[in-house]
Design an enzyme around this catalytic site. Structure first.
Site, PDB file in Angstrom:
ATOM      1  N   ASP A   9       0.866  -1.176   0.000  1.00 57.32           N
ATOM      2  CA  ASP A   9       0.000   0.000   0.000  1.00 57.32           C
ATOM      3  C   ASP A   9       0.905   1.228   0.000  1.00 57.32           C
ATOM      4  OD1 ASP A   9      -1.689   2.099   0.580  1.00 57.32           O
ATOM      5  OD2 ASP A   9      -2.542   1.173   2.372  1.00 57.32           O
ATOM      6  N   ILE A  10       0.736   2.076  -0.975  1.00 61.60           N
ATOM      7  CA  ILE A  10       1.654   3.216  -1.119  1.00 61.60           C
ATOM      8  C   ILE A  10       1.575   4.163   0.078  1.00 61.60           C
ATOM      9  CG2 ILE A  10       0.164   4.828  -2.374  1.00 61.60           C
ATOM     10  CD1 ILE A  10       2.625   5.213  -4.277  1.00 61.60           C
ATOM     11  N   GLY A  31      -9.518   4.990  -5.997  1.00 65.95           N
ATOM     12  CA  GLY A  31      -8.227   4.342  -6.218  1.00 65.95           C
ATOM     13  C   GLY A  31      -7.159   4.816  -5.258  1.00 65.95           C
ATOM     14  N   VAL A  32      -5.960   4.964  -5.775  1.00 63.49           N
ATOM     15  CA  VAL A  32      -4.833   5.356  -4.938  1.00 63.49           C
ATOM     16  C   VAL A  32      -5.028   6.780  -4.409  1.00 63.49           C
ATOM     17  CG1 VAL A  32      -3.285   6.185  -6.779  1.00 63.49           C
ATOM     18  CG2 VAL A  32      -2.330   5.104  -4.776  1.00 63.49           C
ATOM     19  N   ASP A  33      -5.688   7.620  -5.170  1.00 61.95           N
ATOM     20  CA  ASP A  33      -5.983   9.003  -4.763  1.00 61.95           C
ATOM     21  C   ASP A  33      -6.845   9.004  -3.491  1.00 61.95           C
ATOM     22  OD1 ASP A  33      -6.121  11.779  -4.943  1.00 61.95           O
ATOM     23  OD2 ASP A  33      -7.511  11.802  -6.647  1.00 61.95           O
ATOM     24  N   ILE A 120      -8.354   2.982 -12.746  1.00 63.11           N
ATOM     25  CA  ILE A 120      -9.618   3.560 -13.211  1.00 63.11           C
ATOM     26  C   ILE A 120      -9.459   4.162 -14.614  1.00 63.11           C
ATOM     27  CG2 ILE A 120     -11.254   5.444 -12.732  1.00 63.11           C
ATOM     28  CD1 ILE A 120     -10.637   4.837  -9.660  1.00 63.11           C
ATOM     29  N   TYR A 121      -8.295   4.722 -14.921  1.00 70.59           N
ATOM     30  CA  TYR A 121      -8.080   5.371 -16.216  1.00 70.59           C
ATOM     31  C   TYR A 121      -7.778   4.392 -17.354  1.00 70.59           C
ATOM     32  CZ  TYR A 121      -8.390  10.214 -14.533  1.00 70.59           C
ATOM     33  OH  TYR A 121      -8.825  11.425 -14.045  1.00 70.59           O
TER      34      TYR A 121
HETATM   35  N1  AR6 Z   1      -1.269   1.642  -3.165  1.00 72.62           N
HETATM   36  C1  AR6 Z   1      -0.650   1.394  -4.341  1.00 72.62           C
HETATM   37  N2  AR6 Z   1      -1.308   1.249  -5.503  1.00 72.62           N
HETATM   38  C2  AR6 Z   1      -2.653   1.369  -5.481  1.00 72.62           C
HETATM   39  C3  AR6 Z   1      -3.387   1.637  -4.298  1.00 72.62           C
HETATM   40  C4  AR6 Z   1      -2.630   1.786  -3.095  1.00 72.62           C
HETATM   41  N3  AR6 Z   1      -3.206   2.046  -1.923  1.00 72.62           N
HETATM   42  N4  AR6 Z   1      -4.706   1.705  -4.633  1.00 72.62           N
HETATM   43  C5  AR6 Z   1      -4.789   1.474  -5.958  1.00 72.62           C
HETATM   44  N5  AR6 Z   1      -3.568   1.248  -6.481  1.00 72.62           N
HETATM   45  P1  AR6 Z   1      -5.955   4.283  -9.904  1.00 72.62           P
HETATM   46  P2  AR6 Z   1      -5.634   5.938 -12.345  1.00 72.62           P
HETATM   47  C6  AR6 Z   1      -3.149   0.962  -7.860  1.00 72.62           C
HETATM   48  O1  AR6 Z   1      -7.298   3.845 -10.338  1.00 72.62           O
HETATM   49  O2  AR6 Z   1      -5.846   4.753 -13.191  1.00 72.62           O
HETATM   50  C7  AR6 Z   1      -8.980   8.263  -9.092  1.00 72.62           C
HETATM   51  O3  AR6 Z   1     -10.356   8.388  -8.860  1.00 72.62           O
HETATM   52  C8  AR6 Z   1      -4.181   0.419  -8.822  1.00 72.62           C
HETATM   53  O4  AR6 Z   1      -4.318  -0.993  -8.657  1.00 72.62           O
HETATM   54  O5  AR6 Z   1      -5.766   4.659  -8.485  1.00 72.62           O
HETATM   55  O6  AR6 Z   1      -4.479   6.856 -12.670  1.00 72.62           O
HETATM   56  C9  AR6 Z   1      -8.323   9.617  -9.357  1.00 72.62           C
HETATM   57  O7  AR6 Z   1      -8.938  10.635  -8.615  1.00 72.62           O
HETATM   58  C10 AR6 Z   1      -3.552   0.760 -10.170  1.00 72.62           C
HETATM   59  O8  AR6 Z   1      -2.537  -0.192 -10.535  1.00 72.62           O
HETATM   60  O9  AR6 Z   1      -5.433   5.574 -10.776  1.00 72.62           O
HETATM   61  C11 AR6 Z   1      -8.561   9.777 -10.829  1.00 72.62           C
HETATM   62  O10 AR6 Z   1      -9.854  10.291 -11.085  1.00 72.62           O
HETATM   63  C12 AR6 Z   1      -2.820   2.079  -9.882  1.00 72.62           C
HETATM   64  O11 AR6 Z   1      -2.757   2.177  -8.453  1.00 72.62           O
HETATM   65  C13 AR6 Z   1      -8.441   8.383 -11.355  1.00 72.62           C
HETATM   66  O12 AR6 Z   1      -8.791   7.526 -10.278  1.00 72.62           O
HETATM   67  C14 AR6 Z   1      -3.543   3.303 -10.421  1.00 72.62           C
HETATM   68  O13 AR6 Z   1      -4.949   3.112 -10.306  1.00 72.62           O
HETATM   69  C15 AR6 Z   1      -7.013   8.047 -11.767  1.00 72.62           C
HETATM   70  O14 AR6 Z   1      -6.985   6.758 -12.338  1.00 72.62           O
END
Ligand code: AR6
Length: 163
Positions: A9-10, A31-33, A120-121
């Protein structure tokens, strides 16, 4: 610069700065945000509002406090949304290059990265990994450690296999 991959987890990483996969509004999300805003607490959003009143462009990066997380800063990047046709790869590689530039401005020497745009993207995952690795390897920087934090075993295997 050393590049490594860990599964985890980041938000829990003990590094100078964690990189967030944000959106251009810069007001949090899923997501990560979502995980970063939750772990960092309200100080992260307050800093986003104060420092980015008009948000941030796709492909760009900017920093805030990391609030309650072990890291000192969050470097927010805005990845391209592949699902709505933002398929220009330069928008994705720009996120990694700009994150390193912002880290150099801050004096941050260790960074933790998620796979920007790969959730998500909807960016195809293998290419998202290759874009990250190529750009991290090819950008001159003072950063000493770039840690890719893979969320789940399959992501970890994918990154480890391409590293
Ligand atoms: N630690 C590390 N990696 C993670 C975590 C975590 N806690 N949670 C998710 N991931 P995403 P995007 C991974 O969807 O595609 C948001 O709503 C996940 O499995 O977080 O750039 C923003 O506000 C994936 O491999 O980001 C934007 O609207 C990676 O992180 C939108 O999503 C990125 O997934 C951005 O979408």
């Amino acid at each position: 610069m050393e590049i490594e991959v860990v599964e985890g987890d980041i938000t829990q990483q003990r590094v100078d700065a964690v990189v967030n996969a944000a959106n251009s509004r810069m007001r949090g999300g899923g997501g990560v945000d979502g995980a970063i805003h939750q772990a960092g607490g309200p100080a992260v959003l307050e800093d986003c509002v104060r420092r980015f009143p008009d948000g941030l462009a796709t492909g760009d990066a900017g920093w805030t406090t990391a609030g309650d997380m072990p890291a000192r800063w969050v470097i927010h990047v805005v990845g391209p949304n592949y699902r709505i046709g933002q398929t220009d790869r330069r928008l994705l590689t720009s996120c990694y290059r700009r994150a390193l530039e912002v880290a150099d401005e801050l004096g941050a020497r260790s960074l933790a990265f998620p796979l920007v745009s790969a959730g998500i993207y909807g960016w195809p995952k293998e290419d998202a990994v290759d874009a990250a690795l190529e750009t991290l390897r090819g950008t001159p920087t003072q950063v000493e450690l770039a840690r890719i934090v893979a969320f789940g075993r399959s992501s970890y295997e994918l990154v480890a296999g391409r590293l």
